[in-house]
Design a protein around this motif. Structure first.
Motif, mmCIF file in Angstrom:
data_model
loop_
_atom_site.group_PDB
_atom_site.id
_atom_site.type_symbol
_atom_site.label_atom_id
_atom_site.label_comp_id
_atom_site.label_asym_id
_atom_site.label_seq_id
_atom_site.Cartn_x
_atom_site.Cartn_y
_atom_site.Cartn_z
ATOM 1 N N GLU A 28 0.820 -1.213 0.000
ATOM 2 C CA GLU A 28 0.000 0.000 0.000
ATOM 3 C C GLU A 28 0.853 1.261 0.000
ATOM 4 O O GLU A 28 0.514 2.260 -0.656
ATOM 5 C CB GLU A 28 -0.922 -0.015 1.223
ATOM 6 C CG GLU A 28 -1.846 1.181 1.339
ATOM 7 C CD GLU A 28 -2.608 1.198 2.651
ATOM 8 O OE1 GLU A 28 -3.749 1.671 2.643
ATOM 9 O OE2 GLU A 28 -2.055 0.750 3.683
ATOM 10 N N ALA A 29 1.990 1.237 0.703
ATOM 11 C CA ALA A 29 2.826 2.433 0.845
ATOM 12 C C ALA A 29 3.823 2.605 -0.293
ATOM 13 O O ALA A 29 4.376 3.694 -0.466
ATOM 14 C CB ALA A 29 3.581 2.374 2.176
ATOM 15 N N ALA A 30 4.064 1.556 -1.060
ATOM 16 C CA ALA A 30 5.088 1.602 -2.105
ATOM 17 C C ALA A 30 4.616 2.406 -3.313
ATOM 18 O O ALA A 30 3.427 2.608 -3.535
ATOM 19 C CB ALA A 30 5.455 0.185 -2.535
ATOM 20 N N GLU A 31 5.597 2.845 -4.106
ATOM 21 C CA GLU A 31 5.304 3.559 -5.348
ATOM 22 C C GLU A 31 5.262 2.567 -6.504
ATOM 23 O O GLU A 31 6.116 1.690 -6.617
ATOM 24 C CB GLU A 31 6.384 4.606 -5.612
ATOM 25 C CG GLU A 31 6.473 5.679 -4.547
ATOM 26 C CD GLU A 31 7.626 6.643 -4.799
ATOM 27 O OE1 GLU A 31 8.207 6.592 -5.898
ATOM 28 O OE2 GLU A 31 7.948 7.424 -3.889
ATOM 29 N N THR A 132 16.478 -3.289 5.098
ATOM 30 C CA THR A 132 16.090 -1.883 5.232
ATOM 31 C C THR A 132 15.609 -1.545 6.643
ATOM 32 O O THR A 132 14.873 -0.585 6.840
ATOM 33 C CB THR A 132 14.992 -1.517 4.204
ATOM 34 O OG1 THR A 132 13.773 -2.209 4.517
ATOM 35 C CG2 THR A 132 15.421 -1.871 2.796
ATOM 36 N N ASP A 133 16.023 -2.330 7.646
ATOM 37 C CA ASP A 133 15.755 -1.960 9.037
ATOM 38 C C ASP A 133 16.474 -0.658 9.376
ATOM 39 O O ASP A 133 17.561 -0.367 8.856
ATOM 40 C CB ASP A 133 16.254 -3.057 9.985
ATOM 41 C CG ASP A 133 15.211 -4.117 10.257
ATOM 42 O OD1 ASP A 133 14.026 -3.879 9.985
ATOM 43 O OD2 ASP A 133 15.586 -5.200 10.760
ATOM 44 N N ALA A 134 15.895 0.116 10.278
ATOM 45 C CA ALA A 134 16.466 1.417 10.633
ATOM 46 C C ALA A 134 17.881 1.280 11.189
ATOM 47 O O ALA A 134 18.782 2.043 10.818
ATOM 48 C CB ALA A 134 15.563 2.118 11.653
ATOM 49 N N VAL A 262 11.606 -1.270 15.113
ATOM 50 C CA VAL A 262 10.718 -0.136 14.874
ATOM 51 C C VAL A 262 9.524 -0.479 13.977
ATOM 52 O O VAL A 262 8.362 -0.316 14.369
ATOM 53 C CB VAL A 262 11.499 1.030 14.230
ATOM 54 C CG1 VAL A 262 10.594 2.238 14.042
ATOM 55 C CG2 VAL A 262 12.704 1.394 15.069
ATOM 56 N N GLN A 263 9.803 -0.940 12.776
ATOM 57 C CA GLN A 263 8.715 -1.113 11.812
ATOM 58 C C GLN A 263 7.764 -2.237 12.217
ATOM 59 O O GLN A 263 6.543 -2.106 12.079
ATOM 60 C CB GLN A 263 9.290 -1.360 10.418
ATOM 61 C CG GLN A 263 10.090 -0.172 9.907
ATOM 62 C CD GLN A 263 10.612 -0.406 8.509
ATOM 63 O OE1 GLN A 263 9.912 -0.204 7.508
ATOM 64 N NE2 GLN A 263 11.861 -0.842 8.422
ATOM 65 N N ALA A 264 8.323 -3.334 12.718
ATOM 66 C CA ALA A 264 7.472 -4.447 13.142
ATOM 67 C C ALA A 264 6.577 -4.026 14.299
ATOM 68 O O ALA A 264 5.366 -4.291 14.299
ATOM 69 C CB ALA A 264 8.331 -5.641 13.534
ATOM 70 N N GLN A 265 7.155 -3.359 15.296
ATOM 71 C CA GLN A 265 6.357 -2.947 16.445
ATOM 72 C C GLN A 265 5.261 -1.970 16.041
ATOM 73 O O GLN A 265 4.124 -2.056 16.519
ATOM 74 C CB GLN A 265 7.268 -2.331 17.509
ATOM 75 C CG GLN A 265 8.180 -3.341 18.185
ATOM 76 C CD GLN A 265 9.114 -2.713 19.194
ATOM 77 O OE1 GLN A 265 9.003 -1.538 19.529
ATOM 78 N NE2 GLN A 265 10.059 -3.496 19.690
ATOM 79 N N ALA A 303 18.579 6.406 10.955
ATOM 80 C CA ALA A 303 18.178 6.494 9.552
ATOM 81 C C ALA A 303 16.749 5.949 9.446
ATOM 82 O O ALA A 303 16.213 5.401 10.421
ATOM 83 C CB ALA A 303 19.127 5.683 8.673
ATOM 84 N N GLN A 304 16.138 6.106 8.300
ATOM 85 C CA GLN A 304 14.758 5.664 8.134
ATOM 86 C C GLN A 304 14.708 4.200 7.726
ATOM 87 O O GLN A 304 15.385 3.766 6.794
ATOM 88 C CB GLN A 304 14.040 6.497 7.071
ATOM 89 C CG GLN A 304 12.550 6.152 6.957
ATOM 90 C CD GLN A 304 11.853 6.946 5.871
ATOM 91 O OE1 GLN A 304 12.488 7.391 4.918
ATOM 92 N NE2 GLN A 304 10.544 7.118 5.999
ATOM 93 N N GLY A 305 13.907 3.426 8.428
ATOM 94 C CA GLY A 305 13.600 2.069 8.004
ATOM 95 C C GLY A 305 12.461 2.096 7.007
ATOM 96 O O GLY A 305 11.442 2.759 7.238
ATOM 97 N N ARG A 306 12.609 1.382 5.892
ATOM 98 C CA ARG A 306 11.619 1.512 4.806
ATOM 99 C C ARG A 306 11.378 0.161 4.122
ATOM 100 O O ARG A 306 11.919 -0.124 3.063
ATOM 101 C CB ARG A 306 12.122 2.522 3.766
ATOM 102 C CG ARG A 306 12.184 3.966 4.258
ATOM 103 C CD ARG A 306 12.810 4.856 3.188
ATOM 104 N NE ARG A 306 12.071 4.820 1.936
ATOM 105 C CZ ARG A 306 11.116 5.686 1.601
ATOM 106 N NH1 ARG A 306 10.793 6.669 2.429
ATOM 107 N NH2 ARG A 306 10.489 5.598 0.441
ATOM 108 N N TYR A 307 10.544 -0.661 4.734
ATOM 109 C CA TYR A 307 10.225 -1.930 4.083
ATOM 110 C C TYR A 307 9.521 -1.710 2.750
ATOM 111 O O TYR A 307 9.627 -2.545 1.840
ATOM 112 C CB TYR A 307 9.335 -2.790 4.981
ATOM 113 C CG TYR A 307 9.973 -3.299 6.245
ATOM 114 C CD1 TYR A 307 11.352 -3.299 6.418
ATOM 115 C CD2 TYR A 307 9.190 -3.802 7.282
ATOM 116 C CE1 TYR A 307 11.928 -3.774 7.587
ATOM 117 C CE2 TYR A 307 9.750 -4.284 8.450
ATOM 118 C CZ TYR A 307 11.118 -4.262 8.599
ATOM 119 O OH TYR A 307 11.684 -4.728 9.767
#
Length: 355
Positions: A28-31, A132-134, A262-265, A303-307
């Motif tokens: 959903e978040a991807a381009e 891509t984990d933070a 971060v992203q999983a939580q 840095a930003q984590g971005r799955y």
């Protein structure tokens, strides 16, 4: 006038924890990607899908979804034992494949499936999203900036209090599961591995629909990289401890981070990256890493984590305008490392990694 780019129509095969939390929100978040279908037979999962993404078509099987002609690509999130069969089915239909970890049971099987994809002219890539984990991206930034000089060693410790999440059976075990991620992370940081010394701890896993019997529930690997650097990776899910630590040593200093997942939580807490894709995935300031050099100590912000980058890059690879974040060749190499680690643990010796 600019030409509007048609998004890649992608289907997710499986809508349990992986499909629902680690895939659909990031599609959903991807381009350049559209969630075009989901495969699940569970009535409970179908209800969750209808609540999460109203109107997305649902199918009983991959065969049914392919026959409907609604997807150009699929992500396979089903149990490891099904990966080869489902990947080959999608490839035979001319559909691109993004495969959740473990990519395949062994490097040998992975090479077979990769050859099938190449012959069919479709893109095949691993969903090694934790590249891509933070915390990993933060350390990568420190290394790329030369702040540590020549890297000597990286140590990665990732423990989760999730005994229920260890899959038993022939294709189960923590080494193939979380090991796929942490090994891929150090390969991304330090490059290919030539030798491995492995240790596995085993326990009986109750048969609760995830395969029972004796399986590896903890591991410790020492890896020798072609660059001359060393790394250690270790993990467990059964000792009731949750911690994440990265340590790096180099000729110019050291870096240490103790961070949260971060992203999983956040996604388990009900947050969606699509609500704020640019603000997503940053660890909190109190978890900033420590860089220690001759100039003193300094904190390094997250840095930003971005799955979701995994899906954006996959769509670009399908379009011929980019490459996956992690290539199929890297996925095969990770499996070769895991295969060698299993031999090393059984025979208690250093094992060369098949290249």
């Amino acid at each position: 006038m600019a030409t509007e780019i048609t998004p890649l129509k992608l289907g997710v095969v499986g809508y349990s924890v992986g499909g629902r939390f680690f895939h659909a929100p990031f599609v959903e978040a991807a381009e350049g990607v559209e969630l075009a279908g989901v495969v699940t037979r569970s009535e409970a999962r179908r209800k969750e899908l209808a609540e999460d993404y109203p109107g997305v078509p649902v199918f009983d099987s991959l065969t049914d979804m392919l026959a409907a002609g609604v997807v150009e690509a699929v992500t396979i999130t089903t149990p490891p034992a099904t990966h080869r069969e489902l990947a080959l089915e999608a490839i035979a239909a001319g559909v691109h494949v993004l495969m959740d970890k473990p990519f395949m049971p062994t490097a040998e099987v992975a090479r077979e499936v990769a050859q099938a994809a190449q012959d069919a002219g479709v893109v095949l890539a691993p969903f090694h999203n934790r590249r891509t984990d933070a915390d990993v991206r933060t350390l990568a930034g420190v290394m790329e900036a030369g702040r540590l000089g020549q890297i000597w060693r990286v140590h990665s410790r990732f423990d989760l209090d999730e005994a229920h999440g260890v899959e038993g059976g022939e294709n189960g075990g923590l080494l193939r599961d979380l090991g796929s991620h942490v090994v891929d992370q150090v390969v991304g940081l330090l490059g290919p591995v030539t030798h491995v010394l492995g240790h596995l701890d085993h326990a009986d896993i109750p048969d609760v629909g995830r395969g029972g019997g004796l399986t590896d529930v903890s591991f410790h690997l020492t890896l020798t990289h072609a660059s001359g650097a060393m790394s250690t990776v270790e993990s467990t899910k059964t000792v009731h401890l949750a911690q994440r630590e990265l340590l790096a040593y180099g000729e110019a200093g050291s870096y240490q981070s103790l961070s949260r997942d971060v992203q999983a939580q956040d996604v388990f807490a009900g947050k969606r990256p699509a609500a704020d894709p640019e603000g997503w995935g940053y660890d909190s300031p109190e978890n900033a890493g420590w860089l220690r050099t001759a100039d003193g100590e300094e904190r390094v912000p997250s840095a930003q984590g971005r799955y979701h980058d995994m899906y954006t890059a996959f769509a670009q690879a399908v379009a011929g305008t980019g490459a996956p974040v992690v290539t199929v060749e890297e996925a095969i190499h990770v499996l070769a490392i895991l295969d060698a680690a299993r031999v090393s643990a059984a025979e208690k010796r250093l094992v060369a990694v098949e290249q």
